[in-house]
Design an enzyme around this catalytic site. Structure first.
Site, mmCIF file in Angstrom:
data_model
loop_
_atom_site.group_PDB
_atom_site.id
_atom_site.type_symbol
_atom_site.label_atom_id
_atom_site.label_comp_id
_atom_site.label_asym_id
_atom_site.label_seq_id
_atom_site.Cartn_x
_atom_site.Cartn_y
_atom_site.Cartn_z
ATOM 1 N N ARG A 119 0.809 -1.232 0.000
ATOM 2 C CA ARG A 119 0.000 0.000 0.000
ATOM 3 C C ARG A 119 0.830 1.264 0.000
ATOM 4 N NH1 ARG A 119 -2.841 -3.206 3.542
ATOM 5 N NH2 ARG A 119 -4.622 -4.149 2.484
ATOM 6 N N LYS A 141 2.582 11.743 -10.429
ATOM 7 C CA LYS A 141 1.739 10.865 -11.247
ATOM 8 C C LYS A 141 2.570 9.658 -11.629
ATOM 9 C CE LYS A 141 -1.295 13.949 -13.815
ATOM 10 N NZ LYS A 141 -1.663 14.280 -15.211
ATOM 11 N N GLU A 183 8.977 20.389 -24.005
ATOM 12 C CA GLU A 183 8.213 20.540 -22.747
ATOM 13 C C GLU A 183 8.685 21.773 -21.972
ATOM 14 O OE1 GLU A 183 5.595 18.936 -21.624
ATOM 15 O OE2 GLU A 183 5.571 16.939 -22.514
ATOM 16 N N LYS A 225 6.282 23.653 -12.832
ATOM 17 C CA LYS A 225 5.486 22.450 -12.573
ATOM 18 C C LYS A 225 5.193 22.335 -11.075
ATOM 19 C CE LYS A 225 4.394 17.814 -13.627
ATOM 20 N NZ LYS A 225 4.595 16.589 -14.382
ATOM 21 N N GLU A 235 -4.931 17.260 -9.971
ATOM 22 C CA GLU A 235 -5.497 17.680 -11.246
ATOM 23 C C GLU A 235 -7.004 17.893 -11.192
ATOM 24 O OE1 GLU A 235 -3.429 16.140 -14.565
ATOM 25 O OE2 GLU A 235 -5.055 16.536 -15.944
ATOM 26 N N ARG A 239 -4.090 22.233 -12.729
ATOM 27 C CA ARG A 239 -3.007 21.407 -13.271
ATOM 28 C C ARG A 239 -3.179 21.154 -14.765
ATOM 29 N NH1 ARG A 239 -0.038 16.334 -10.091
ATOM 30 N NH2 ARG A 239 1.297 15.715 -11.815
ATOM 31 N N ASN A 243 -1.210 20.918 -19.735
ATOM 32 C CA ASN A 243 -1.541 20.194 -20.964
ATOM 33 C C ASN A 243 -1.500 21.058 -22.221
ATOM 34 O OD1 ASN A 243 -1.881 17.499 -20.267
ATOM 35 N ND2 ASN A 243 -3.830 17.970 -19.289
ATOM 36 N N HIS A 246 -0.894 19.528 -25.609
ATOM 37 C CA HIS A 246 -1.058 18.082 -25.476
ATOM 38 C C HIS A 246 -2.346 17.551 -26.091
ATOM 39 C CE1 HIS A 246 2.388 18.440 -22.898
ATOM 40 N NE2 HIS A 246 2.399 17.152 -22.652
ATOM 41 N N HIS A 250 -1.254 14.585 -28.104
ATOM 42 C CA HIS A 250 -1.655 13.201 -27.787
ATOM 43 C C HIS A 250 -2.337 12.550 -28.979
ATOM 44 C CE1 HIS A 250 -1.729 13.920 -23.157
ATOM 45 N NE2 HIS A 250 -0.598 13.353 -23.528
ATOM 46 N N HIS A 263 7.352 12.078 -27.691
ATOM 47 C CA HIS A 263 6.290 12.826 -27.024
ATOM 48 C C HIS A 263 6.486 14.334 -27.219
ATOM 49 C CE1 HIS A 263 3.280 13.967 -24.137
ATOM 50 N NE2 HIS A 263 4.186 14.590 -23.408
HETATM 51 N N1 LIG Z 1 4.339 10.936 -14.668
HETATM 52 C C1 LIG Z 1 4.264 12.037 -15.376
HETATM 53 O O1 LIG Z 1 3.841 13.093 -14.888
HETATM 54 C C2 LIG Z 1 4.734 12.019 -16.784
HETATM 55 C C3 LIG Z 1 4.900 13.220 -17.481
HETATM 56 C C4 LIG Z 1 5.403 13.162 -18.778
HETATM 57 C C5 LIG Z 1 5.717 11.926 -19.358
HETATM 58 N N2 LIG Z 1 5.527 10.783 -18.647
HETATM 59 C C6 LIG Z 1 5.853 9.471 -19.220
HETATM 60 O O2 LIG Z 1 7.244 9.447 -19.499
HETATM 61 C C7 LIG Z 1 7.486 8.512 -20.545
HETATM 62 C C8 LIG Z 1 8.467 9.108 -21.530
HETATM 63 O O3 LIG Z 1 9.661 9.402 -20.859
HETATM 64 P P1 LIG Z 1 11.045 9.593 -21.637
HETATM 65 O O4 LIG Z 1 10.849 10.526 -22.755
HETATM 66 O O5 LIG Z 1 12.051 9.860 -20.619
HETATM 67 O O6 LIG Z 1 11.251 8.156 -22.350
HETATM 68 P P2 LIG Z 1 12.061 6.861 -21.929
HETATM 69 O O7 LIG Z 1 12.023 6.633 -20.484
HETATM 70 O O8 LIG Z 1 11.596 5.768 -22.825
HETATM 71 O O9 LIG Z 1 13.562 7.256 -22.349
HETATM 72 C C9 LIG Z 1 13.866 7.509 -23.697
HETATM 73 C C10 LIG Z 1 15.076 6.671 -24.148
HETATM 74 O O10 LIG Z 1 16.269 7.238 -23.615
HETATM 75 C C11 LIG Z 1 17.026 6.238 -22.968
HETATM 76 N N3 LIG Z 1 17.802 6.919 -21.947
HETATM 77 C C12 LIG Z 1 17.380 7.364 -20.747
HETATM 78 N N4 LIG Z 1 18.345 8.063 -20.144
HETATM 79 C C13 LIG Z 1 19.409 8.055 -20.968
HETATM 80 C C14 LIG Z 1 20.707 8.630 -20.898
HETATM 81 N N5 LIG Z 1 21.081 9.404 -19.868
HETATM 82 N N6 LIG Z 1 21.549 8.413 -21.926
HETATM 83 C C15 LIG Z 1 21.165 7.663 -23.000
HETATM 84 N N7 LIG Z 1 19.949 7.130 -23.127
HETATM 85 C C16 LIG Z 1 19.081 7.311 -22.116
HETATM 86 C C17 LIG Z 1 16.004 5.254 -22.494
HETATM 87 O O11 LIG Z 1 16.592 4.003 -22.228
HETATM 88 C C18 LIG Z 1 15.039 5.244 -23.663
HETATM 89 O O12 LIG Z 1 15.514 4.416 -24.679
HETATM 90 C C19 LIG Z 1 6.131 8.181 -21.130
HETATM 91 O O13 LIG Z 1 5.761 6.877 -20.725
HETATM 92 C C20 LIG Z 1 5.190 9.209 -20.532
HETATM 93 O O14 LIG Z 1 3.887 8.725 -20.377
HETATM 94 C C21 LIG Z 1 5.047 10.820 -17.379
HETATM 95 ZN ZN LIG Z 2 4.018 16.069 -21.947
#
Ligand SMILES: NC(=O)c1ccc[n+]([C@@H]2O[C@H](COP(=O)([O-])OP(=O)(O)OC[C@H]3O[C@@H](n4cnc5c(N)ncnc54)[C@H](O)[C@@H]3O)[C@@H](O)[C@H]2O)c1
Ligand SMILES: [Zn+2]
Length: 366
Positions: A119, A141, A183, A225, A235, A239, A243, A246, A250, A263
């Site tokens: 939990r 999130k 972003e 943020k 949200e 919040r 977006n 987005h 999206h 993204h």
């Molecule tokens: N929780 C939230 O508020 C929130 C907000 C925005 C996005 N997200 C989520 O985040 C995800 C996208 O995140 P992302 O863009 O970081 O993608 P990701 O985590 O897939 O990373 C992108 C790529 O970079 C590689 N990588 C990471 N760090 C590295 C480094 N230092 N050097 C070389 N390669 C590296 C990873 O292995 C991957 O192949 C999505 O699933 C999205 O839904 C969540």
């Molecule tokens: Zn985003």
């Protein structure tokens, strides 16, 4: 080192930002000394930067790790189960600590595993992508994808600390760096003119951007943020301003099955679209639209949109998780540094925005 507090009462935490800061993890996480910790990462990040982080974390206490497969496709139930299995195997108790070390995928799934284990156990974030540093690591999130849609399974679970070491960015592919930069630009348009200008004046594609500039941009985005999340942790309303870009973004990701755009690239297109809709409504000056679109283009080339079906994009907007009665609320800029939320954007306005985006494509085709 820059420190940004996220003031959420008993869930408050600090975001620390500084080049090389991962070496200071024993001090930054001193409150957690002696706790059994489980690092969640992926093979790629671990092979690049794991040794450094492991050395620092071992000074704090017993450490185990679980490496997940790379990529959005693995932000799924199988990976969640694998992390829970590792927690079981390592006897991670209520007093355990999860360390998410990677991009947004690792952060989301590790955070959700932490939220659901017994939990809820404590966790900290060590983001390694620019997107994770400025966006996903702050705000609590967490979640995974369901075969039926992205992020359908999730929770709010704030981390106990976020440590941002921009040194990790040295190995990040350029396209991923640019993804995060869109972003940051978004944050500037929402609330920070100076941040917008810093990005608009940065080198094309951010190639050779200075260390101090990067740190400051990350800090500004995190501050925005954090301020929004402090006022609206779950949200309920405000919040949603985060977006901006987005709604269309999206939809572009969904109709291309998350394979064509990063993204950030989709958000970049979405910023242009939202800005055009705002401009046509006389909410946003033409000169402001021009500088926003130029700043978006400057961050780098983006995959094309003109061959995508407008009908499918409109349908995707209508079925967005955040849409109400088939209508998605749009965040629209009113000037660089301010936005408003409008629930009444019509399909015709979106169609016009898509045409303008198509028109800009030649400037920016990847
Ligand atoms: N929780 C939230 O508020 C929130 C907000 C925005 C996005 N997200 C989520 O985040 C995800 C996208 O995140 P992302 O863009 O970081 O993608 P990701 O985590 O897939 O990373 C992108 C790529 O970079 C590689 N990588 C990471 N760090 C590295 C480094 N230092 N050097 C070389 N390669 C590296 C990873 O292995 C991957 O192949 C999505 O699933 C999205 O839904 C969540
Ligand atoms: Zn985003």
């Amino acid at each position: 080192m820059l420190e940004i507090p996220v003031d959420l009462g008993e869930r408050a935490y600090t975001v620390s930002i500084g080049h090389g800061l991962s070496a200071a993890l024993p001090e930054l996480l001193a409150d957690h000394r002696g706790r059994r910790a489980l690092v969640v990462s992926n093979r790629r990040v671990w092979s690049l930067h794991g040794a450094r982080v492991e050395k620092a974390l071992r000074k704090l206490g017993p450490l185990a790790r679980v490496l997940i497969a790379d990529g959005e496709a693995h932000k799924d139930r199988a990976t969640l189960a694998a992390i829970h299995d590792a927690m079981w195997k390592e006897r991670l108790g209520r007093d355990g600590l999860v360390v998410a070390f990677g991009g947004g995928v690792v952060g989301d799934v590790a955070g959700f595993a932490a939220a659901t284990w017994m939990r809820g156990v404590d966790w900290v974030q060590l983001p390694t992508t620019l997107l994770a540093m400025v966006d996903s690591s702050v705000g609590g999130k967490v979640g995974i994808n369901h075969p039926g849609g992205k992020n359908l399974i999730g929770a709010f679970h704030q981390p106990r600390a976020v440590v941002i070491d921009p040194a990790f960015l040295a190995t990040l592919p350029r396209r991923e760096t640019q993804s995060g930069a869109y972003e940051i630009l978004k944050c500037g348009v929402i609330a920070d003119r100076a941040l917008f200008k810093a990005l608009a004046d940065a080198p094309v594609g951010l190639v050779g951007w200075g260390r101090v500039e990067v740190e400051n941009a990350i800090a500004s985005a995190v501050r925005i943020k954090a301020e929004v999340v402090e006022k609206d942790e779950r949200e309920g309303g405000l919040r949603r301003v985060l977006n901006l870009g987005h709604t269309i973004g999206h939809a572009l990701e969904a109709v291309t099955r998350y394979r064509r755009f990063t993204h950030g690239e989709a958000v970049g297109w979405g910023l242009v679209g939202a800005a055009w809709i705002a401009h046509r409504r006389d909410l946003f000056a033409g000169s402001a639209f021009d500088s926003l679109a130029a700043a978006v283009d400057r961050l780098g080339p983006r995959p094309r949109v003109s061959d995508l079906s407008t009908a499918r994009i409109l349908a995707a907007i209508g079925s967005d998780k955040k849409a109400v009665k088939g209508r998605a609320a749009f965040v629209l800029p009113t000037r660089i540094g301010a936005v408003t939320i409008r629930p009444d954007v019509q399909a015709a306005e979106i169609r016009r925005a898509l045409r303008v985006m198509n028109g800009r494509e030649a400037l920016t085709a990847r």
